[in-house]
Scaffold this active site. Structure first.
Site, short mmCIF file in Angstrom:
data_model
loop_
_atom_site.label_atom_id
_atom_site.label_comp_id
_atom_site.label_asym_id
_atom_site.label_seq_id
_atom_site.Cartn_x
_atom_site.Cartn_y
_atom_site.Cartn_z
CB CYS A 101 37.51 -13.62 10.39
SG CYS A 101 38.12 -14.49 11.81
CB SER A 102 39.25 -17.51 8.66
OG SER A 102 38.02 -17.81 8.50
#
Length: 316
Positions: A101-102
Site C-alpha cells: 500500500c502506501s
C-alpha cells in the site's frame, strides 16, 4: 530465509498481519518486526502490535527480504530521518525490497524508486505521481515486480504480494499450499486490476436492474443491447435506461462495455487466446474494436496489456 517487516505509529495492521500469516503458513521463514523503537506500536485502527526490535538494534546488512507496511502514519514516518536512513541502508544489502500500500512512500523517501515501475493504493496514485516523478506509477496491478523491488496495492493486496514472494522463493506448490491453508486464491480472479467490477460499480437497488446486471456479468459476450436488457428486466427500454443510470451511475451501454473490458483484461492476463478470438467471444466483434476500446479506456493495446501484466511476475 529471513523476512523483516517495518512498522511505525498508525501503520495499517493488515499490511503486517496479512503477509506475516502467509510466510508463517508457508514455513521455513524467520520473521521479525522492526519499528523506529522496540516495544508496542499503535496501528491506525487502534490495535497495538509489538515490535521486538528497533532499527538501531538491527544491522542493515542482516536484512534479506524487507517488507514495509503502509498506513495513514506513513507521512509522519517518512520524516523520521533515522528510519528512512535505515531503510535505505537495509535496501542496499537486501535481496528483495517490498512495500504494501502506501509503504511505497517510505521507499521513495529512501531514494529507492528512481526509474522503477511501482504501484500503490488507487487513492494515493496521484500523490505518488506528483511526489515521485522519477518513478513509473502503474495503479492498475494488484502488485508490481520490477527487478528486486516489489510494490503492492492497498491492504489485502499485501497477501497477494506475499504469496508471490513465497512462489519466487520456493515454487508454485509451496505458495499454493499456503494459499489453500488460508482459503485464498493463489491468483485471485481479476488479480491484474484494483478496479474490478465490484469496486468501480454501484450495486443495483431494485430487482429489475439486478436482473439486467446479473445477465451482463454472467455472460459478457452475449447480446446486451438496450432492448435485450429491457426484456430481461421486464421494463421498457426508456424506463430501463433511466432506472439503470439512476441506480448504477452509468448508462447500460457503458456498463456493458466496462464489464467486457474487465473480462478481456482477465483473459489477456491469464491465457493465450488470440486477440481476435477473444474479441469475438466477449462481444467486441472484431480485434480492431477491442483495440480501440482498450486504447480509449486504458491507453494501451491488448497485446501490450498482456505483456505488461505477465511482466509483473516474470521480470527479473
Amino acid at each position: 530465509m529471513r523476512v523483516t517487516f517495518v512498522i511505525y505509529e498508525d501503520f495499517q495492521v493488515l499490511d503486517l498481519t496479512g503477509p506475516h500469516e502467509v510466510f508463517g503458513h508457508a514455513g521455513g521463514y524467520d520473521l521479525r518486526v522492526v519499528a523506529p523503537a522496540a516495544g508496542p506500536v499503535r496501528s491506525s485502527g487502534g490495535l497495538p502490535m509489538h515490535a521486538a526490535h528497533g532499527v538501531a538494534d538491527v544491522p542493515p546488512d542482516g536484512v534479506e527480504t524487507l517488507v514495509v507496511a503502509g498506513g495513514r502514519g506513513v507521512d509522519a514516518a517518512r520524516r523520521d530521518a533515522a528510519l528512512v536512513g535505515w531503510i535505505a541502508d537495509a535496501a542496499r544489502h537486501a535481496r528483495r525490497v517490498a512495500s504494501v500500500c502506501s509503504g511505497v512512500f517510505l521507499l521513495g523517501a529512501a531514494g529507492l524508486l528512481d526509474g522503477r515501475r511501482v504501484t500503490t493504493h488507487w487513492a494515493r496514485e496521484e500523490q505518488l505521481r506528483r511526489e515521485h516523478p522519477e518513478a513509473a506509477v502503474d495503479c492498475d496491478p494488484i502488485f508490481v515486480r520490477d527487478g528486486r523491488l516489489w510494490t503492492s496495492a492497498g491492504v489485502t493486496a499485501g497477501i497477494d504480494l506475499a504469496l508471490a514472494l513465497v512462489e519466487d522463493d520456493r515454487g508454485r506448490d509451496a505458495a499454493h499450499a499456503a494459499a489453500r491453508e488460508l482459503v485464498m486464491f493463489l491468483r485471485r480472479p481479476g488479480s491484474q486490476s484494483q478496479f474490478s467490477v465490484p469496486l468501480w460499480s454501484r450495486q443495483p437497488e431494485s430487482d429489475p436492474i439486478r436482473a439486467a446486471v446479473a445477465a451482463v456479468q454472467a455472460d459478457p459476450g452475449a447480446r446486451h443491447a438496450l432492448g435485450d436488457l429491457a426484456d430481461r428486466a421486464g421494463l421498457s427500454p426508456r424506463h430501463l435506461q433511466r432506472r439503470f443510470a439512476a441506480e448504477l451511475g452509468v448508462p447500460p451501454a457503458a456498463y456493458v462495455e466496462r464489464v467486457r473490458v474487465e473480462a478481456a483484461r482477465r483473459a489477456l492476463a491469464e491465457g493465450d487466446e488470440p486477440v481476435e478470438a477473444l474479441a469475438r467471444r466477449l462481444g467486441f466483434g472484431t480485434g480492431e474494436t477491442l483495440r480501440r476500446v482498450f486504447h480509449r479506456r486504458l491507453g494501451v493495446a491488448p497485446a501490450d496489456y498482456r505483456n505488461r501484466f505477465r511482466g509483473t511476475r516474470e521480470d527479473a
